[in-house]
Structure formats: C-alpha cells, structure tokens
Design an enzyme around this catalytic site. Structure first.
Site, PDB file in Angstrom:
ATOM      1  N   HIS A  82     -22.163  11.160   5.053  1.00 44.31           N
ATOM      2  CA  HIS A  82     -22.390  12.263   6.023  1.00 44.31           C
ATOM      3  C   HIS A  82     -21.913  13.784   5.314  1.00 44.31           C
ATOM      4  CE1 HIS A  82     -18.407  12.617   8.079  1.00 44.31           C
ATOM      5  NE2 HIS A  82     -18.540  11.558   7.838  1.00 44.31           N
ATOM      6  N   ASP A  84     -21.422  16.703   7.141  1.00 42.23           N
ATOM      7  CA  ASP A  84     -20.956  17.540   8.253  1.00 42.23           C
ATOM      8  C   ASP A  84     -19.351  17.112   8.305  1.00 42.23           C
ATOM      9  OD1 ASP A  84     -21.677  15.017   9.231  1.00 42.23           O
ATOM     10  OD2 ASP A  84     -20.996  15.814  11.266  1.00 42.23           O
ATOM     11  N   ASP A 113     -13.442  12.863   4.153  1.00 44.54           N
ATOM     12  CA  ASP A 113     -14.429  12.620   5.142  1.00 44.54           C
ATOM     13  C   ASP A 113     -15.548  13.648   5.319  1.00 44.54           C
ATOM     14  OD1 ASP A 113     -15.509  11.463   7.374  1.00 44.54           O
ATOM     15  OD2 ASP A 113     -13.932  11.982   8.817  1.00 44.54           O
ATOM     16  N   GLU A 147     -22.586  13.160  12.015  1.00 41.17           N
ATOM     17  CA  GLU A 147     -22.111  12.281  12.150  1.00 41.17           C
ATOM     18  C   GLU A 147     -20.517  12.625  13.051  1.00 41.17           C
ATOM     19  OE1 GLU A 147     -18.760   8.929  11.293  1.00 41.17           O
ATOM     20  OE2 GLU A 147     -18.824  11.287  11.092  1.00 41.17           O
ATOM     21  N   GLU A 148     -20.186  13.698  12.909  1.00 36.61           N
ATOM     22  CA  GLU A 148     -18.698  13.878  13.660  1.00 36.61           C
ATOM     23  C   GLU A 148     -19.058  14.282  15.061  1.00 36.61           C
ATOM     24  OE1 GLU A 148     -15.981  13.354  12.517  1.00 36.61           O
ATOM     25  OE2 GLU A 148     -16.023  13.774  10.425  1.00 36.61           O
ATOM     26  N   ASP A 171     -17.494   5.410   4.071  1.00 39.98           N
ATOM     27  CA  ASP A 171     -16.991   6.511   4.738  1.00 39.98           C
ATOM     28  C   ASP A 171     -15.828   5.655   5.691  1.00 39.98           C
ATOM     29  OD1 ASP A 171     -16.349   8.720   6.471  1.00 39.98           O
ATOM     30  OD2 ASP A 171     -18.014   8.243   8.132  1.00 39.98           O
ATOM     31  N   HIS A 434      -9.382  14.553   9.050  1.00 35.76           N
ATOM     32  CA  HIS A 434      -9.057  15.188  10.288  1.00 35.76           C
ATOM     33  C   HIS A 434      -7.888  15.774  10.079  1.00 35.76           C
ATOM     34  CE1 HIS A 434     -12.638  12.936  12.495  1.00 35.76           C
ATOM     35  NE2 HIS A 434     -12.985  13.130  11.286  1.00 35.76           N
TER      36      HIS A 434
END
Length: 461
Positions: A82, A84, A113, A147-148, A171, A434
C-alpha cells in the site's frame, strides 16, 4: 543468475524511486474528486508512472488501486502493498515528507509502512526483467490506497480484477507470516447528563487519538473547576511518570489538561503509552459529576490492560499468541462520550463472542456499540508448498533456519484467496511504523530485494 550480487547494484535506484513516493504526503483526506484525497491519487499515479517508464504493463483502477504486471502465463502470482500512510504527527528530527538518509537509514513517513517494502518488491521485479528473465507465470504488484483506514480500495480492486492464485504482502516481517490475528475496529457511544454543581469538577471536552490502529500519544481535557486543579495535575504527572501540561483558560475556572504518551502500532500496544488511558486515570481522582465519574471509572478499568483482562477478554493460542486491545480514540463533551477500539484476537478465537462481550459491556453502561470493521483471521498451514518456497528462500539468503510465525498486524494478505505476509522487517530491524522518525535500514531493503527477486524467480521459473 547471481541475484545476490545483482541486487547490490540497485541501491541508488531504490533510493531515488522510493524518495519520489516518500515525498508525497499520502494521508487520507476527504475529497469530492478523488476516492481518498489528492495526495493519495498523486502517489498512486507516481508509482504507476515509474513502472510504465521502466517498461512494465500498468493499470489504474479508478484511483482505488493499481497494478504493475510482468510475464506471461495463465497463473498469476500477486504481491500486495500500500501507498497510503498514517498522519505524520509531531516531534520528527527531520521533516516527515522530506526523505533523509542518516547513518545508513532512510527516514520518512512510509519508509517502513509500506512504501519502502513496496519499492523493494518493485525493484526485485525490475531486476529480473533487466536480466531478461521470462517468468512462466504472471507477476503482478498490486498497490492499494486505503490500507490504513478500511481497505475499501482493495475491496474495489478485487471486484474488478483477477484474484491471484497465490501471493504475499511485504508489509510485516520475515521469515514468513502464516497467521494473522482477527482484527476488530469498533465504537462505543455513551450519552449521559452532567449535574450542575459548583463543588464538582466538570469535563467540558476530552479528546485524544488520530487513528484506531495507533496508540494515542496525546490527550486533552478541558475542565471546569472552582479550585485550581493545576497543582493536582502536576503532582499526578510526577507521581505516575507522565509528561504533560496544565494551563488556565481565558475564562475563570477553566483549565486545559494535556497528557502525553508514546505512540506505537496498535498491534503491540504494550510497547507504547496510551495518553487517553493515562488522562482517564487522573480524572478518576477528581470529584466529577456522577454520570461522568462512573463512565470514566468504568472505561479506565476496562482499558488499562491492553491484554483485555478488564473486559474478561484475556486469551491466547499457540498459533498466534495473545489478544491485544487498544483504546485508539476518545471524543467527549458534557452530553456524550465516544470511544474507538482496535482489538486483535487469536486465530482460534470466536470473533462473534468477542463482539458480543463488547456489546454487553457497552449496553450495561447505557451505550450503543457498533462494529466499524471486522477482518477475520488469516491462517495458512506451515507445510503449504507456497509458504515453504518463501521460507526456504529466506533461510537460504540469510543462512538461517527459522520457522513461519504469527503476528497481530493486519496485511493485504487477507485480501487474497491464498496468501501470507512476507517481510520486509528482520528480527533485528528497528520497528518504527506509525512512530515519529519512522525509518528503515538501507541494508535491510537491499536484502529484501534479494529475497523477493529470488522468491519470484523460484515461483515462476
């Protein structure tokens, strides 16, 4: 083909191309034009433009997702990642969307990520293509855009496009992930009436948390009190080893209380400090109105333990480990409180029983419970031939003898009919997804390129 030596030649190209993606702040935003906002649309087009310039077949599926394809044959091998990212947050050493290399590490939001691993998989495909390798199966890199949040982009994609026979998502972590816990995002909403009593402290607002899949790193309460509450708050911070501030508002008797925690990915909440839970602990100690006091006490009691014991949900299994629970958000005023939860449960547990427990807890307090998203567990037998091919490549490249593992994270492997998560973190890699100063080691990415190129070669030769 000596893939190990060849992969070392691609470091500069990896840095150049992944930096193009990392420079785009691809965080979700509301838009009447683009499915997930202009920046996410930009990063999808940038990835497809890179691949098109390199001679790959590309397709943009209505801005919801895209793919990059290579090879011939009826069977399709998928690689799902992903583009995003979560919001950057504060406290970065260098700007989060200005890729920076320091001490052999690449820093930027999305470096780990998932833009870095996506680009490692892409470079692996390009390495094989540059060497003239003609795969007997099609290889398709599928890049998602949502995805997030709630995976709507990937759902849209597979309603339009072919499902791979097998696939993996870069991922997560190596060696290979054969099990992913069930994932439940939900909300509890509690109405209440606040008593007007000058002798009581009243919470006017209480807010914290950006995303359910992140441990909140800050929480703010605006309170009304006829006594100066700041000294009590400072004493609490010191005693409980929190950081925070207490400020007097523009009006007399109004105070702003801010407590800081430490944000980590919600799959490992025990590694962070939940600022919302921390501020609840202080508010429990002051004389609130009955409605507010009872609710905050019950919520703090329920969510202090990220293993779920406060809700009688503590559970574990051998295949995937223990349940984890993250109170990811709170929005409270003097009429209503809404909290958001991110819960990950073992693959052998019954998701509906967990939903029932949360619903019962909410309704006992006069609230309403709603499920926002529920991803059932992923599980592939450890002796599956596809999994064993990936595991053998990993062990051969790293000269190790590891076994497949389970995680609490959720990857696009769940979108596949048959798939697993595969890299790109190693056992000793810094896990910074994150978090502020998110980064990857460039050496890890070069090894990942070697592993992915070798795996795709073995799967399609």
């Amino acid at each position: 083909m000596n893939i190990k030596d060849l992969s070392l030649n691609y470091e500069s190209e990896f840095i150049e191309k992944v930096s193009q993606l990392l420079s785009i702040p691809s965080v979700y935003e509301d838009s009447d034009v683009f499915p997930y906002g202009r920046h996410i649309d930009d990063v999808l087009n940038e990835m497809l433009s890179i691949a098109e310039a390199d001679g790959f077949v590309t397709k943009n599926i209505d801005g919801q997702a895209g793919h990059i394809e290579y090879g011939d044959g009826e069977e399709l091998i998928g690689v799902l990642g992903h583009l995003d990212v979560v919001p950057a947050g504060d406290g970065w050493t260098t700007p989060p969307f200005k890729p920076t290399i320091r001490d052999g590490k690449l820093y930027a939001r999305g470096a780990q990520d998932d833009k870095g691993p996506v680009m490692a998989a892409y470079i692996a495909m390009k390495l094989l293509k540059d060497q003239g390798f003609q795969p007997k199966k099609r290889i398709r890199l599928i890049v998602g855009t949502d995805e997030e949040r709630d995976w709507k982009g990937m759902e849209y994609y597979f309603n339009k496009e072919e499902m791979p026979s097998y696939g993996f998502s870069p991922d997560a972590s190596f060696p290979v992930i054969h099990a992913e816990k069930g994932l439940l995002d939900s909300y509890m909403t509690f109405p209440f009436s606040s008593e007007e009593d000058e002798d009581l402290v009243k919470v006017l607002t209480f807010n914290g948390g950006d995303r359910l899949n992140m441990v909140p790193d800050a929480a703010v309460a605006i309170v009304k009190s006829n006594t100066d509450i700041r000294s009590d708050f400072h004493s609490f911070l010191e005693e409980d080893k929190f950081e925070g501030t207490a400020e007097e508002g523009n009006e007399s008797g109004i105070y702003k209380l801010t407590l800081y925690g430490e944000s980590v990915h919600a799959s490992k909440p025990e590694n962070g400090v939940n600022a919302v839970v921390g501020l609840m602990k202080f508010l429990e100690k002051v004389r609130l109105s009955r409605g507010q006091s009872e609710l905050i006490h019950k919520l703090h009691e329920a969510f202090t333990d990220s293993a779920g014991s406060g809700l009688d949900l503590k559970m574990s299994d051998e295949a995937s480990g223990a349940l984890t629970l993250n109170l990811g958000s709170i929005s409270m005023d003097d009429q209503e409180c809404k909290v958001g939860l991110n819960l990950r449960y073992p693959v052998t547990s019954e998701g509906e029983r967990i939903v029932s427990t949360l619903k019962e807890f909410t309704e006992k307090l006069g609230g309403e419970f709603s499920v926002y998203d529920h991803l059932k567990p992923l599980y592939m037998e450890k002796d599956h031939p596809f999994l064993q091919t990936l595991l053998k490549v990993y062990n051969d490249v790293t000269n190790k003898n590891e076994e497949a593992i389970a995680i609490g994270g959720a990857t696009y492997a769940r979108s596949l009919k048959s798939g697993v998560a595969f890299g790109a973190l190693f056992n000793d890699s810094p896990d910074t997804a994150h978090q502020k100063d998110e980064h990857v080691r460039l050496s890890d990415m070069m090894t990942a390129i070697q592993i992915y190129a070798t795996s795709l070669y073995e799967l399609t030769k």
